[in-house]
Write an enzyme that holds these catalytic residues in place. Structure first.
Site: not given
Ligand code: SF4
Length: 289
Positions: A43, A97, A127, A229, A271
């Site tokens: 992102h 990941c 996710e 995040n 990111s």
């Protein structure tokens, strides 16, 4: 007047994002045609643009393009999507990941052993959608918009045997709150298995950001406006009560923000590339020295 700038330790790319980006740039060097990422690799619009310049384009609809190589981003994808891509016969580069992979594998294992899987996380996050696809038909996600769990949040009725996992980026205290409430009703269950699928990078960055936010008068949170995040970091700073700006790059910074702040904190989401953080610091210095 010269200001004190504090950069949060561990701000910027986490291990999984760095790994996915390195993979994408590496693929860009080796393959020149028809290379795509399923959705933006991270992102961050600037990184996505850089990759586009090298011939790696994000796509959402795999039926619209002639795909030779497809890169799967760090968040991972649902199992059904993976199988759909396999049928295309293209080369799949899986940059999911390893921490997300671990959660997917645990979800699949628990479901195959007859546990109802309970995922603590944000239902709309890619996710979680991915993990859920591995978790069997009975799986449930406990969530609340913007991850704020109320004291009265209703826990759905559950089976006698449950397995609990968390979205990797959940704040520990929020996950604990839900898990404690389930454990408090232990008599209703035969077995509760809890796995730690939280990612240390996220909790560490949150902790370090919290520390800095408490000692400064102004926080700049750097990262994509659509990055969950980074938004979480910005919300945390606002909750602490410090004046906070969520910016995507240095160009958004305004000189008037610094008039009364002597100490300025800078943090960045998983990111956000280092070069954007450096530009932000340079611009603050330019405005305040
Ligand atoms: S935040 Fe953690 S789980 Fe998510 S991509 Fe980064 S390292 Fe992996």
């Amino acid at each position: 007047m010269k200001k004190n700038i504090v950069l949060v330790e561990g701000a910027g790319f986490c291990f999984g994002v760095k790994r996915a980006i390195d993979i994408a740039f590496d693929v860009a060097q080796k393959h020149k045609d028809n290379v795509f990422t399923l959705g933006p690799i991270i992102h961050n619009p600037q990184v996505v643009e850089k990759l586009k310049d090298l011939g790696v384009h994000p796509i959402d609809d795999i039926s619209q393009e002639k795909i030779k190589t497809l890169i799967i981003r760090a968040h991972g994808i649902p199992k059904e999507k993976f199988n759909e891509i396999k049928k295309l016969g293209c080369e799949i580069i899986d940059a999911t990941c390893p921490f997300v992979k671990k959660a997917q594998n645990l979800a699949e294992k628990l479901a195959s052993e007859g546990y109802q899987v309970l995922i603590i996380g944000d239902k709309k996050h890619p996710e979680v959608k991915g993990i859920l696809s591995y978790a069997g038909e009975k799986a449930v996600v406990i969530e609340k918009e913007n991850n704020q769990f109320d004291k009265d949040e209703k826990i759905p009725s559950l089976d006698k045997k449950i397995g609990i996992i968390q979205q990797t980026t959940q704040p520990l205290h929020k996950a604990k709150e839900i898990m404690n409430r389930i454990i408090n009703s232990l008599s209703e269950f035969e077995e509760i298995r809890i796995f730690n699928t939280l990612c240390n990078f996220t909790s560490k960055r949150l902790e370090e950001t919290k520390k800095v936010a408490k000692e400064v008068e102004l926080m700049l949170v750097v990262g994509g406006k659509n990055s969950a995040n980074t938004t979480q970091l910005a919300n945390l700073c606002k909750e602490i009560g410090v004046k906070t700006y969520h910016i995507e790059d240095a160009q958004e910074i305004k000189i008037e923000w610094f008039s009364s702040a002597k100490k300025i904190g800078v943090t960045a989401g998983a990111s956000t590339p280092q070069w954007i953080i450096d530009e932000v610091i340079d611009r603050i210095k330019k405005f305040t020295n």
